[in-house]
Design a protein around this motif. Sequence first.
Motif, PDB file in Angstrom:
ATOM      1  N   SER A  59      58.140  13.381  11.840  1.00 16.33           N
ATOM      2  CA  SER A  59      59.359  14.112  12.168  1.00 16.33           C
ATOM      3  C   SER A  59      60.406  13.963  11.071  1.00 16.33           C
ATOM      4  CB  SER A  59      59.910  13.612  13.508  1.00 16.33           C
ATOM      5  OG  SER A  59      61.132  14.233  13.808  1.00 16.33           O
ATOM      6  N   GLU A  60      60.638  12.742  10.647  1.00 13.53           N
ATOM      7  CA  GLU A  60      61.677  12.477   9.646  1.00 13.53           C
ATOM      8  C   GLU A  60      61.286  12.978   8.258  1.00 13.53           C
ATOM      9  OE1 GLU A  60      62.377   8.281   9.908  1.00 13.53           O
ATOM     10  OE2 GLU A  60      63.382   8.459  11.845  1.00 13.53           O
ATOM     11  N   MET A  61      60.053  12.740   7.851  1.00 15.00           N
ATOM     12  CA  MET A  61      59.623  13.078   6.497  1.00 15.00           C
ATOM     13  C   MET A  61      59.504  14.575   6.275  1.00 15.00           C
ATOM     14  SD  MET A  61      56.768  10.059   6.093  1.00 15.00           S
ATOM     15  CE  MET A  61      55.970  10.775   4.680  1.00 15.00           C
ATOM     16  N   PHE A  62      59.127  15.307   7.315  1.00 13.91           N
ATOM     17  CA  PHE A  62      58.833  16.723   7.148  1.00 13.91           C
ATOM     18  C   PHE A  62      59.779  17.624   7.937  1.00 13.91           C
ATOM     19  CE2 PHE A  62      54.985  14.235   6.386  1.00 13.91           C
ATOM     20  CZ  PHE A  62      54.837  14.516   5.042  1.00 13.91           C
ATOM     21  N   ASN A  63      60.846  17.011   8.441  1.00 18.38           N
ATOM     22  CA  ASN A  63      61.931  17.745   9.092  1.00 18.38           C
ATOM     23  C   ASN A  63      61.433  18.661  10.218  1.00 18.38           C
ATOM     24  OD1 ASN A  63      64.660  18.273   9.432  1.00 18.38           O
ATOM     25  ND2 ASN A  63      64.591  20.075   8.106  1.00 18.38           N
ATOM     26  N   VAL A  64      60.646  18.074  11.115  1.00 19.22           N
ATOM     27  CA  VAL A  64      60.193  18.790  12.306  1.00 19.22           C
ATOM     28  C   VAL A  64      60.662  17.995  13.527  1.00 19.22           C
ATOM     29  CG1 VAL A  64      58.197  19.841  11.169  1.00 19.22           C
ATOM     30  CG2 VAL A  64      57.919  17.652  12.316  1.00 19.22           C
ATOM     31  N   SER A  65      60.722  18.650  14.656  1.00 27.07           N
ATOM     32  CA  SER A  65      61.151  17.968  15.882  1.00 27.07           C
ATOM     33  C   SER A  65      60.111  16.921  16.280  1.00 27.07           C
ATOM     34  CB  SER A  65      61.317  18.977  17.018  1.00 27.07           C
ATOM     35  OG  SER A  65      60.050  19.473  17.408  1.00 27.07           O
ATOM     36  N   LEU A  66      60.551  15.990  17.106  1.00 27.79           N
ATOM     37  CA  LEU A  66      59.607  14.984  17.601  1.00 27.79           C
ATOM     38  C   LEU A  66      58.484  15.635  18.405  1.00 27.79           C
ATOM     39  CD1 LEU A  66      61.951  12.043  18.621  1.00 27.79           C
ATOM     40  CD2 LEU A  66      60.222  12.039  16.822  1.00 27.79           C
ATOM     41  N   GLN A  67      58.812  16.686  19.158  1.00 24.09           N
ATOM     42  CA  GLN A  67      57.782  17.392  19.934  1.00 24.09           C
ATOM     43  C   GLN A  67      56.737  18.007  19.006  1.00 24.09           C
ATOM     44  OE1 GLN A  67      57.227  17.574  23.346  1.00 24.09           O
ATOM     45  NE2 GLN A  67      55.306  18.408  22.591  1.00 24.09           N
ATOM     46  N   GLU A  68      57.201  18.677  17.936  1.00 21.44           N
ATOM     47  CA  GLU A  68      56.257  19.280  16.998  1.00 21.44           C
ATOM     48  C   GLU A  68      55.451  18.202  16.279  1.00 21.44           C
ATOM     49  OE1 GLU A  68      55.972  22.510  13.352  1.00 21.44           O
ATOM     50  OE2 GLU A  68      57.934  22.053  14.200  1.00 21.44           O
ATOM     51  N   ALA A  69      56.105  17.117  15.896  1.00 21.26           N
ATOM     52  CA  ALA A  69      55.399  16.015  15.237  1.00 21.26           C
ATOM     53  C   ALA A  69      54.336  15.421  16.157  1.00 21.26           C
ATOM     54  CB  ALA A  69      56.392  14.942  14.804  1.00 21.26           C
ATOM     55  N   THR A  70      54.665  15.319  17.436  1.00 22.82           N
ATOM     56  CA  THR A  70      53.703  14.806  18.419  1.00 22.82           C
ATOM     57  C   THR A  70      52.499  15.735  18.530  1.00 22.82           C
ATOM     58  OG1 THR A  70      55.484  13.740  19.657  1.00 22.82           O
ATOM     59  CG2 THR A  70      53.409  14.118  20.837  1.00 22.82           C
ATOM     60  N   ASP A  71      52.750  17.029  18.617  1.00 17.00           N
ATOM     61  CA  ASP A  71      51.661  18.009  18.679  1.00 17.00           C
ATOM     62  C   ASP A  71      50.793  17.950  17.428  1.00 17.00           C
ATOM     63  OD1 ASP A  71      52.579  18.859  21.146  1.00 17.00           O
ATOM     64  OD2 ASP A  71      53.618  20.625  20.340  1.00 17.00           O
ATOM     65  N   ILE A  72      51.437  17.867  16.271  1.00 15.14           N
ATOM     66  CA  ILE A  72      50.702  17.800  15.012  1.00 15.14           C
ATOM     67  C   ILE A  72      49.813  16.561  15.000  1.00 15.14           C
ATOM     68  CG2 ILE A  72      50.965  17.408  12.516  1.00 15.14           C
ATOM     69  CD1 ILE A  72      53.538  19.199  12.727  1.00 15.14           C
ATOM     70  N   TYR A  73      50.384  15.432  15.392  1.00 18.38           N
ATOM     71  CA  TYR A  73      49.605  14.186  15.391  1.00 18.38           C
ATOM     72  C   TYR A  73      48.401  14.277  16.322  1.00 18.38           C
ATOM     73  CZ  TYR A  73      48.032   9.475  16.017  1.00 18.38           C
ATOM     74  OH  TYR A  73      47.207   8.370  16.082  1.00 18.38           O
ATOM     75  N   TYR A  74      48.630  14.645  17.574  1.00 16.13           N
ATOM     76  CA  TYR A  74      47.547  14.620  18.558  1.00 16.13           C
ATOM     77  C   TYR A  74      46.510  15.725  18.356  1.00 16.13           C
ATOM     78  CZ  TYR A  74      49.483  10.730  21.103  1.00 16.13           C
ATOM     79  OH  TYR A  74      49.927   9.481  21.446  1.00 16.13           O
ATOM     80  N   ASN A  75      46.813  16.714  17.542  1.00 21.34           N
ATOM     81  CA  ASN A  75      45.838  17.755  17.216  1.00 21.34           C
ATOM     82  C   ASN A  75      45.137  17.489  15.886  1.00 21.34           C
ATOM     83  OD1 ASN A  75      45.982  19.633  19.455  1.00 21.34           O
ATOM     84  ND2 ASN A  75      48.091  19.936  18.815  1.00 21.34           N
ATOM     85  N   SER A  76      45.307  16.302  15.347  1.00 23.95           N
ATOM     86  CA  SER A  76      44.706  15.978  14.055  1.00 23.95           C
ATOM     87  C   SER A  76      43.415  15.185  14.219  1.00 23.95           C
ATOM     88  CB  SER A  76      45.686  15.169  13.202  1.00 23.95           C
ATOM     89  OG  SER A  76      45.828  13.856  13.704  1.00 23.95           O
ATOM     90  N   GLU A  77      42.549  15.359  13.255  1.00 19.86           N
ATOM     91  CA  GLU A  77      41.325  14.561  13.204  1.00 19.86           C
ATOM     92  C   GLU A  77      41.669  13.108  12.906  1.00 19.86           C
ATOM     93  OE1 GLU A  77      37.456  13.412  13.574  1.00 19.86           O
ATOM     94  OE2 GLU A  77      38.352  15.323  14.156  1.00 19.86           O
ATOM     95  N   THR A  78      42.732  12.909  12.135  1.00 21.01           N
ATOM     96  CA  THR A  78      43.164  11.547  11.808  1.00 21.01           C
ATOM     97  C   THR A  78      43.483  10.760  13.073  1.00 21.01           C
ATOM     98  OG1 THR A  78      44.025  12.320   9.684  1.00 21.01           O
ATOM     99  CG2 THR A  78      44.830  10.198  10.472  1.00 21.01           C
ATOM    100  N   ALA A  79      44.124  11.400  14.048  1.00 16.22           N
ATOM    101  CA  ALA A  79      44.425  10.726  15.319  1.00 16.22           C
ATOM    102  C   ALA A  79      43.143  10.274  15.998  1.00 16.22           C
ATOM    103  CB  ALA A  79      45.219  11.650  16.238  1.00 16.22           C
ATOM    104  N   ASN A  80      42.121  11.134  15.971  1.00 19.30           N
ATOM    105  CA  ASN A  80      40.832  10.764  16.566  1.00 19.30           C
ATOM    106  C   ASN A  80      40.212   9.576  15.837  1.00 19.30           C
ATOM    107  OD1 ASN A  80      40.973  12.862  18.429  1.00 19.30           O
ATOM    108  ND2 ASN A  80      39.938  14.284  17.066  1.00 19.30           N
ATOM    109  N   LEU A  81      40.301   9.588  14.511  1.00 18.40           N
ATOM    110  CA  LEU A  81      39.731   8.499  13.723  1.00 18.40           C
ATOM    111  C   LEU A  81      40.462   7.182  13.981  1.00 18.40           C
ATOM    112  CD1 LEU A  81      39.151  10.370  10.336  1.00 18.40           C
ATOM    113  CD2 LEU A  81      37.440   9.773  12.073  1.00 18.40           C
ATOM    114  N   ILE A  82      41.780   7.248  14.103  1.00 16.64           N
ATOM    115  CA  ILE A  82      42.551   6.045  14.414  1.00 16.64           C
ATOM    116  C   ILE A  82      42.144   5.515  15.779  1.00 16.64           C
ATOM    117  CG2 ILE A  82      44.870   5.172  14.951  1.00 16.64           C
ATOM    118  CD1 ILE A  82      45.908   7.153  12.777  1.00 16.64           C
ATOM    119  N   ASP A  83      42.040   6.409  16.753  1.00 16.40           N
ATOM    120  CA  ASP A  83      41.672   6.019  18.119  1.00 16.40           C
ATOM    121  C   ASP A  83      40.295   5.379  18.168  1.00 16.40           C
ATOM    122  OD1 ASP A  83      42.363   5.922  20.903  1.00 16.40           O
ATOM    123  OD2 ASP A  83      40.856   7.489  21.219  1.00 16.40           O
ATOM    124  N   GLU A  84      39.380   5.871  17.336  1.00 15.54           N
ATOM    125  CA  GLU A  84      38.015   5.339  17.304  1.00 15.54           C
ATOM    126  C   GLU A  84      37.897   4.089  16.435  1.00 15.54           C
ATOM    127  OE1 GLU A  84      35.654   8.608  15.961  1.00 15.54           O
ATOM    128  OE2 GLU A  84      36.085   9.809  17.744  1.00 15.54           O
TER     129      GLU A  84
END
Length: 77
Positions: free
Chosen positions: A22-47
């Motif tokens: 959110s801070e680095m790319f000037n997007v809302s926390l909601q958008e940052a949350t959506d971006i994170y949870y729709n990423s493959e990186t999030a899946n890799l971190i979770d696994e």
Amino acid sequence: MSDESKLALRSAKIARIIENISEMFNVSLQEATDIYYNSETANLIDEGVADLHCRSEKYLAEEVWLEHQDCPQREGL
């Protein structure tokens, strides 16, 4: 370390990654949350793949953002 402790630490790390996006790319926390949870990186971190959870939140935020920028669904928007 108990499973509850691990979950609490992972949840706090994810919150910091989202805040960094959110801070680095000037997007809302909601958008940052959506971006994170729709990423493959999030899946890799979770696994627990490649010990990504050991990387800094800033590094992971950048990786998630780069992945988001390369997403074919976003092209033309």
